[in-house]
Write a protein that holds these residues in place. Structure first.
Motif, short mmCIF file in Angstrom:
data_model
loop_
_atom_site.label_atom_id
_atom_site.label_comp_id
_atom_site.label_asym_id
_atom_site.label_seq_id
_atom_site.Cartn_x
_atom_site.Cartn_y
_atom_site.Cartn_z
N CYS A 129 1.05 -1.20 -0.10
CA CYS A 129 0.16 -0.06 0.00
C CYS A 129 1.06 1.28 0.05
O CYS A 129 1.89 1.30 0.87
CB CYS A 129 -1.09 0.18 1.16
N GLY A 130 0.60 2.14 -0.82
CA GLY A 130 1.37 3.40 -1.10
C GLY A 130 0.89 4.49 -0.20
O GLY A 130 -0.34 5.06 -0.37
N THR A 131 1.75 5.08 0.81
CA THR A 131 1.33 6.08 1.57
C THR A 131 2.39 7.30 1.44
O THR A 131 3.49 6.84 0.86
CB THR A 131 1.45 5.80 3.26
N PHE A 132 2.44 8.33 1.83
CA PHE A 132 3.18 9.50 1.83
C PHE A 132 4.44 9.21 2.69
O PHE A 132 5.49 10.14 2.66
CB PHE A 132 2.72 10.78 1.93
N THR A 133 4.32 8.53 3.67
CA THR A 133 5.61 8.27 4.62
C THR A 133 6.31 7.10 4.12
O THR A 133 7.39 6.97 4.76
CB THR A 133 4.92 7.95 6.00
N SER A 158 10.76 9.96 -4.95
CA SER A 158 9.84 10.82 -5.86
C SER A 158 8.77 11.55 -4.67
O SER A 158 8.34 12.45 -4.85
CB SER A 158 9.03 10.10 -6.52
N THR A 159 8.60 11.21 -3.33
CA THR A 159 7.60 11.59 -2.26
C THR A 159 8.48 12.93 -1.72
O THR A 159 7.78 13.92 -1.73
CB THR A 159 7.24 10.57 -1.23
N VAL A 160 9.91 12.61 -1.96
CA VAL A 160 10.55 13.73 -1.07
C VAL A 160 10.58 14.67 -2.19
O VAL A 160 10.46 15.95 -1.93
CB VAL A 160 12.01 13.26 -0.56
N GLU A 161 10.60 14.44 -3.37
CA GLU A 161 10.85 15.64 -4.36
C GLU A 161 9.59 16.31 -4.53
O GLU A 161 9.34 17.60 -4.44
CB GLU A 161 10.94 15.07 -5.97
N ALA A 162 8.27 15.62 -4.38
CA ALA A 162 6.93 16.07 -4.58
C ALA A 162 6.65 17.14 -3.16
O ALA A 162 6.16 18.24 -3.43
CB ALA A 162 5.80 15.16 -4.22
N ILE A 163 7.04 16.52 -2.14
CA ILE A 163 6.99 17.68 -0.92
C ILE A 163 7.86 18.85 -1.12
O ILE A 163 7.41 19.88 -0.65
CB ILE A 163 7.13 16.78 0.42
N HIS A 227 22.47 5.42 -7.90
CA HIS A 227 21.51 5.66 -7.12
C HIS A 227 21.73 6.91 -6.15
O HIS A 227 21.58 6.80 -4.94
CB HIS A 227 21.97 4.50 -5.84
N ASP A 228 22.29 7.93 -6.88
CA ASP A 228 22.22 9.20 -6.30
C ASP A 228 20.91 9.88 -6.50
O ASP A 228 20.41 10.71 -7.29
CB ASP A 228 23.10 10.15 -6.97
N CYS A 229 19.74 9.49 -5.24
CA CYS A 229 18.52 9.73 -5.55
C CYS A 229 18.31 10.88 -4.47
O CYS A 229 19.06 11.06 -3.52
CB CYS A 229 17.66 8.61 -5.21
N VAL A 230 17.16 11.66 -4.60
CA VAL A 230 16.74 12.71 -3.59
C VAL A 230 16.19 12.00 -2.35
O VAL A 230 15.66 10.93 -2.37
CB VAL A 230 15.45 13.34 -4.28
N SER A 231 16.67 12.58 -1.29
CA SER A 231 16.22 12.27 0.00
C SER A 231 16.30 13.31 0.91
O SER A 231 16.75 14.57 0.82
CB SER A 231 17.30 11.08 0.65
#
Length: 532
Positions: A129-133, A158-163, A227-231
């Protein structure tokens, strides 16, 4: 393809619209989780039709079931597309429309969609299940939908980017993070998380009767995948982030994986050896299918058959380009096919996808044999749906020599259909001729299934869609709709709920072994079952 939160284009207007929709959803939470039989009402309006049509009689559909994969749970229980062939079929009956009742479970106040549903050997429901956390791996009671166990997966970049960027379209076009998981032959979940790790996770019951998830294996792909991803501690990375899209086993037990930027690899679960190759300039946003003769993968440029070399490195067996059009259509994640390949045919002869041709999308059927000359591989190219309004971002259904495809044109995310709007819709059945000389359109249906992966119960002959009709009063009513596989006629529809909380947002219909139809919706999961 049917990820959690896929598909949307970026832009301030879309981000604002989505933000407003999310706020509206949050205000609707009190009406979102429905008790068994409860039908939510839109305030100030009359109740929309609860049930229409008539109960169906079970009428099994003759055909050859896909081979049972030796490393997957039984067909119909193992993943988003039901089996290794991507058939979208279930060997047991779904609801027949005999006094059907609806129950649902809210997973999170905002978001919480449970897309892929699988079933262990005891019939318990396992879903992500996909949540924002963060994504939640959950073990649910199949009748009550109560949570028996829960395991938190890492938050997606992508969640961190969206916020941080106030652009929620980042979430809706991200197919990574565990949505495309599978259940193996030992009831273990295998998934790729947002850290570029593949995990194999079991569930077990404690002496006190409680359940828990246990990580059996963890394979780190970061030596093969950028794997240099947004966090939260790396908000503006300067390198490349290549999320892992999907995983599936081959007939020898290797775990295959694909990434968004065209990397394809294997993990040997016995030695932990990891091998990979890349398709430069090609993108993979769909899952893939597996048979004894190879692994079928579609990119935004071509359809491939892969095999593993002696050390596990993926090698191309054959490649077929297709018409990818001149741009991304509303209702597609990218400029390419939106389908997971279907491996089908009474002799296991064919593989099918759709293209992205500009005017009318085509259903493409190819011969799978390794000795087939490239010029003779295409069996047919069949245009479907209306001029200038056809695309699909969901796998087709395949059974025998038949394919069923739906039209997703116009659906991008849960803001697309607010205030009573719907899509142009449509579904069609295409059959390959018995002699393999071409294909014919058997029927076309006006069913409006904006974004679901439909399913076929081969035990009762019903196709299950998740439908939304236009409503002049602005009511956003969502229905489970049963369509006759033989004729394309609607048999019955059952209201599941109203409002964006009941938008399935690309989640599939899944038929459980007890006959329940499950649909992931924006705030959780809905179940429809016969009571008569």
């Amino acid at each position: 393809m049917s990820p959690l939160f896929p598909s949307s284009r970026s832009g301030p207007a879309r981000a604002l619209a989505l933000t407003l929709a999310l706020c509206a959803t949050a205000l609707m939470v009190a009406g979102s989780p429905a008790a068994a039989g409860e039908i939510p009402r839109a305030p100030g309006h009359r109740l929309v039709s609860d049930y229409t049509g008539a109960p169906a009689t079970a009428s099994p559909v003759p055909g050859q079931a896909p081979p049972q994969h030796p490393f997957l749970a039984p067909n119909g229980r193992s993943g988003m597309h039901a089996d290794a062939a991507g058939s979208g079929t279930h060997p047991y009956s779904g609801p027949l429309g005999r006094d059907p009742r609806v129950s649902s479970e809210q997973i999170a106040p905002l978001g919480g969609e449970c897309a892929t549903a699988t079933f262990d050997s005891a019939g318990r429901l396992i879903t992500v299940c996909g949540t924002f956390t963060g994504f939640l791996l959950k073990l649910l009671d199949p009748r009550t939908l109560d949570t028996l166990a829960e395991y938190t997966l890492p938050q997606r970049s992508s969640t961190v980017e969206a916020i941080t960027r106030l652009d929620f379209s980042k979430i809706f076009k991200d197919t990574s993070g565990g949505a495309y998981f599978y259940l193996d032959d030992q009831d273990r979940v295998v998934l790729a998380d947002s850290r570029q790790h593949i995990q194999r996770i079991a569930h077990e019951q404690a002496p006190d009767g409680s359940w828990r998830f246990v990580v059996d294996d963890d394979w780190d792909l970061t030596g093969q995948v950028p794997h240099d991803c947004v966090s939260w501690t790396n908000l503006y990375p300067g390198g490349t982030c290549d999320p892992v899209t999907s995983v599936m086993p081959d007939w020898q037990g290797r775990i295959w994986w694909v990434t968004r930027l065209g990397r394809i690899g294997t993990v040997d679960p016995h030695t932990s050896a990891i091998r990979s190759a890349q398709l430069p300039g090609e993108e993979i946003q769909n899952s893939f299918s597996v048979a004894e003769d190879g692994v079928s993968i579609v990119t935004d440029h071509a359809l491939y058959s892969f095999a593993a070399s002696y050390d596990g490195t993926p090698k191309v067996q054959w490649r077929q380009t297709y018409d990818r059009g001149t741009g991304t259509k509303p209702g597609s994640v990218n400029q390419g096919s939106g389908t997971t390949p279907d491996l089908f045919g009474d002799g296991d002869d064919y593989v099918a996808i759709t293209d992205n041709a500009d005017d009318r999308m085509n259903v493409l059927v190819y011969r799978r044999g390794l000795g087939v000359p490239d010029g003779q591989r295409l069996v047919c190219k069949v245009p479907v749906f209306g001029s200038g309004a056809s695309t699909t971002d969901n796998s087709m259904i395949s059974w025998g020599n038949s394919l069923v495809v739906e039209n997703n044109y116009g659906y991008e995310n849960l803001t697309s259909l607010l205030l009573g709007r719907s899509v142009v819709g449509g579904a069609a059945r295409i059959d390959v001729r018995p002699d393999g000389s071409g294909c014919d359109t058997v029927w076309e249906s006006a069913v409006r299934s904006p974004s679901t992966v439909p399913k076929l119960s081969t035990a009762n002959g019903l196709l299950y869609f998740y439908e939304k009709q236009p409503n002049s009063l602005g009511i956003d009513a969502w229905y489970l709709t049963a369509v006759d596989f033989r004729t394309g006629q609607r048999r019955w529809t059952k209201l599941t709920g109203t409002g964006p909380s009941y938008d399935n947002n690309w989640a599939p219909v899944t038929i459980g072994p007890d006959g329940t139809a499950y649909v992931g919706v924006f705030n959780g999961i809905v179940a429809v079952r016969d009571t008569g």
